[in-house]
Design a protein around this motif. Structure first.
Motif, PDB file in Angstrom:
ATOM      1  N   GLU A  37      21.945 -22.503 -93.664  1.00 40.53           N
ATOM      2  CA  GLU A  37      23.407 -22.646 -93.661  1.00 40.53           C
ATOM      3  C   GLU A  37      24.049 -21.618 -92.731  1.00 40.53           C
ATOM      4  OE1 GLU A  37      27.247 -24.052 -95.254  1.00 40.53           O
ATOM      5  OE2 GLU A  37      25.228 -24.898 -95.176  1.00 40.53           O
ATOM      6  N   VAL A  38      23.551 -20.388 -92.783  1.00 38.10           N
ATOM      7  CA  VAL A  38      24.077 -19.331 -91.905  1.00 38.10           C
ATOM      8  C   VAL A  38      23.858 -19.704 -90.441  1.00 38.10           C
ATOM      9  CG1 VAL A  38      23.711 -16.948 -91.162  1.00 38.10           C
ATOM     10  CG2 VAL A  38      23.861 -17.484 -93.600  1.00 38.10           C
ATOM     11  N   ILE A  39      22.660 -20.173 -90.117  1.00 31.78           N
ATOM     12  CA  ILE A  39      22.353 -20.549 -88.734  1.00 31.78           C
ATOM     13  C   ILE A  39      23.261 -21.673 -88.263  1.00 31.78           C
ATOM     14  CG2 ILE A  39      20.580 -21.603 -87.266  1.00 31.78           C
ATOM     15  CD1 ILE A  39      18.503 -20.045 -88.976  1.00 31.78           C
ATOM     16  N   LYS A  40      23.521 -22.636 -89.129  1.00 31.51           N
ATOM     17  CA  LYS A  40      24.331 -23.794 -88.767  1.00 31.51           C
ATOM     18  C   LYS A  40      25.815 -23.440 -88.635  1.00 31.51           C
ATOM     19  CE  LYS A  40      25.799 -28.309 -90.607  1.00 31.51           C
ATOM     20  NZ  LYS A  40      25.680 -29.243 -91.758  1.00 31.51           N
ATOM     21  N   GLU A  41      26.339 -22.638 -89.552  1.00 30.53           N
ATOM     22  CA  GLU A  41      27.783 -22.416 -89.645  1.00 30.53           C
ATOM     23  C   GLU A  41      28.272 -21.160 -88.939  1.00 30.53           C
ATOM     24  OE1 GLU A  41      29.812 -24.598 -90.848  1.00 30.53           O
ATOM     25  OE2 GLU A  41      28.235 -25.953 -91.577  1.00 30.53           O
ATOM     26  N   ALA A  45      27.820 -15.244 -84.960  1.00 28.82           N
ATOM     27  CA  ALA A  45      27.677 -13.991 -85.698  1.00 28.82           C
ATOM     28  C   ALA A  45      27.060 -12.917 -84.819  1.00 28.82           C
ATOM     29  CB  ALA A  45      26.829 -14.209 -86.944  1.00 28.82           C
ATOM     30  N   ASN A  46      27.604 -11.719 -84.904  1.00 26.35           N
ATOM     31  CA  ASN A  46      27.078 -10.592 -84.122  1.00 26.35           C
ATOM     32  C   ASN A  46      25.835  -9.986 -84.753  1.00 26.35           C
ATOM     33  OD1 ASN A  46      30.341 -10.410 -83.988  1.00 26.35           O
ATOM     34  ND2 ASN A  46      29.419  -9.973 -81.987  1.00 26.35           N
ATOM     35  N   SER A  47      25.823  -9.935 -86.090  1.00 22.05           N
ATOM     36  CA  SER A  47      24.718  -9.287 -86.786  1.00 22.05           C
ATOM     37  C   SER A  47      24.460  -9.981 -88.115  1.00 22.05           C
ATOM     38  CB  SER A  47      25.020  -7.803 -87.061  1.00 22.05           C
ATOM     39  OG  SER A  47      25.304  -7.112 -85.870  1.00 22.05           O
ATOM     40  N   LEU A  48      23.193  -9.968 -88.516  1.00 24.87           N
ATOM     41  CA  LEU A  48      22.772 -10.423 -89.836  1.00 24.87           C
ATOM     42  C   LEU A  48      22.149  -9.217 -90.523  1.00 24.87           C
ATOM     43  CD1 LEU A  48      22.156 -12.655 -91.942  1.00 24.87           C
ATOM     44  CD2 LEU A  48      20.072 -13.162 -90.651  1.00 24.87           C
ATOM     45  N   ILE A  49      22.756  -8.777 -91.616  1.00 27.43           N
ATOM     46  CA  ILE A  49      22.289  -7.583 -92.321  1.00 27.43           C
ATOM     47  C   ILE A  49      21.738  -8.001 -93.679  1.00 27.43           C
ATOM     48  CG2 ILE A  49      22.934  -5.344 -93.276  1.00 27.43           C
ATOM     49  CD1 ILE A  49      25.034  -5.073 -91.117  1.00 27.43           C
ATOM     50  N   TYR A 234      25.953 -15.954 -99.839  1.00 27.49           N
ATOM     51  CA  TYR A 234      25.911 -14.894 -98.832  1.00 27.49           C
ATOM     52  C   TYR A 234      27.339 -14.475 -98.546  1.00 27.49           C
ATOM     53  CZ  TYR A 234      27.104 -18.652 -95.492  1.00 27.49           C
ATOM     54  OH  TYR A 234      27.715 -19.701 -94.837  1.00 27.49           O
ATOM     55  N   ARG A 235      27.502 -13.402 -97.796  1.00 28.16           N
ATOM     56  CA  ARG A 235      28.855 -12.901 -97.512  1.00 28.16           C
ATOM     57  C   ARG A 235      29.143 -12.928 -96.017  1.00 28.16           C
ATOM     58  NH1 ARG A 235      33.008 -10.324 -99.922  1.00 28.16           N
ATOM     59  NH2 ARG A 235      31.931 -10.036-101.917  1.00 28.16           N
ATOM     60  N   VAL A 236      30.344 -13.365 -95.682  1.00 24.12           N
ATOM     61  CA  VAL A 236      30.850 -13.330 -94.312  1.00 24.12           C
ATOM     62  C   VAL A 236      31.827 -12.162 -94.214  1.00 24.12           C
ATOM     63  CG1 VAL A 236      32.076 -14.605 -92.507  1.00 24.12           C
ATOM     64  CG2 VAL A 236      30.645 -15.840 -94.169  1.00 24.12           C
TER      65      VAL A 236
END
Length: 254
Positions: A37-41, A45-49, A234-236
């Motif tokens: 979902e993160v990859i699709k939406e 994104a600058n960073s994934l923590i 997850y959090r945005v």
């Protein structure tokens, strides 16, 4: 106005066995749904923590499963791996020698400094702040007084009124709380560990937690109790140049 987008995912609790079931959930499958979902939406994104408890059994195979889950994250998005109480720091260090993973404790982007504490206490589920990292944060605050700061942790730094979880609070969290009170340019503090979402403030600093990618905890429970009605998520986090933080939790069906 420039905007930095950070995605936080936390408490994946992966295992060597991709088919392992915990609390009626397959952590590998639920993490895959979240990451897909993160990859699709969030293509920009600058960073994934990832804020800890990445692997539940400290196995090399478990971290291999994590690497496979994150293989499709685009190269422009840096991936930061932080340890939780269940993690192997040695295996995280090993993984961070490959691909787009890193375990740097801080980085600067635009008008922000992102600082990531290691709160893992050896041979204990509790959290701890280490003197060297506290000093590093203080030095950065002194050297960059006009920068905005966003801090990430695994363990929670404040009481959340869940008896079993509060036994595992960062033992010396008052040090961080005092730093927050003394530095208005610390705009946000974010953590995982508690498998639930909360939002509060110290003065103008936002403090918030993020749900797990697998099972969730019932808020304010005496013993650790699963909330089967709560979805993983997850959090945005969006950081603006003027110091404003816009953030929300996204939850997924599994």
């Amino acid at each position: 106005m420039n905007e930095i987008e950070i995605i936080q995912i936390t408490d994946l609790h992966l295992n060597a066995n991709k088919f392992h079931i915990t609390h009626d959930i397959n952590p590998y499958n639920s993490a895959k749904i979240i990451i897909d979902e993160v990859i699709k939406e969030h293509k920009n994104a600058n960073s994934l923590i990832l804020t800890g408890d990445l692997v539940d059994d400290e196995s090399r195979e478990g971290y291999g499963n994590l690497s496979r889950l994150l293989a499709e994250v685009h190269d422009k998005c840096q991936i930061f791996l932080m340890p939780g109480n269940h993690d192997s720091i040695e295996e995280i260090d090993r993984l961070c020698k490959t691909k787009n993973f890193n375990n740097n404790k801080h980085f600067s982007i635009n008008n922000w400094i992102i600082f990531m504490f290691n709160t893992k206490k050896n041979n204990s589920p509790n959290g701890i702040l280490y003197e060297k990292e506290i000093d590093n944060l203080k030095n950065l605050l002194n050297n960059f007084p006009t920068k905005n700061f966003m801090i990430f942790l695994h363990h929670h730094p404040i009481i959340i009124e869940s008896e079993s979880m509060d036994k595992m609070i960062i033992e010396n969290s008052e040090i961080l709380i005092n730093i927050i009170k003394d530095n208005e340019n610390i705009k946000g503090v974010c953590w995982g560990h508690i498998h639930q979402e909360i939002m509060t403030k110290i003065n103008k600093t936002k403090l918030f937690s993020t749900p797990s990618t697998c099972y969730q905890a019932t808020p304010k429970s005496k013993s650790f109790t699963i909330d089967y009605s709560a979805k993983p998520g997850y959090r945005v986090i969006k950081l603006l140049d003027d110091g404003e933080i816009k953030t929300h939790v996204a939850r997924c069906d599994i």
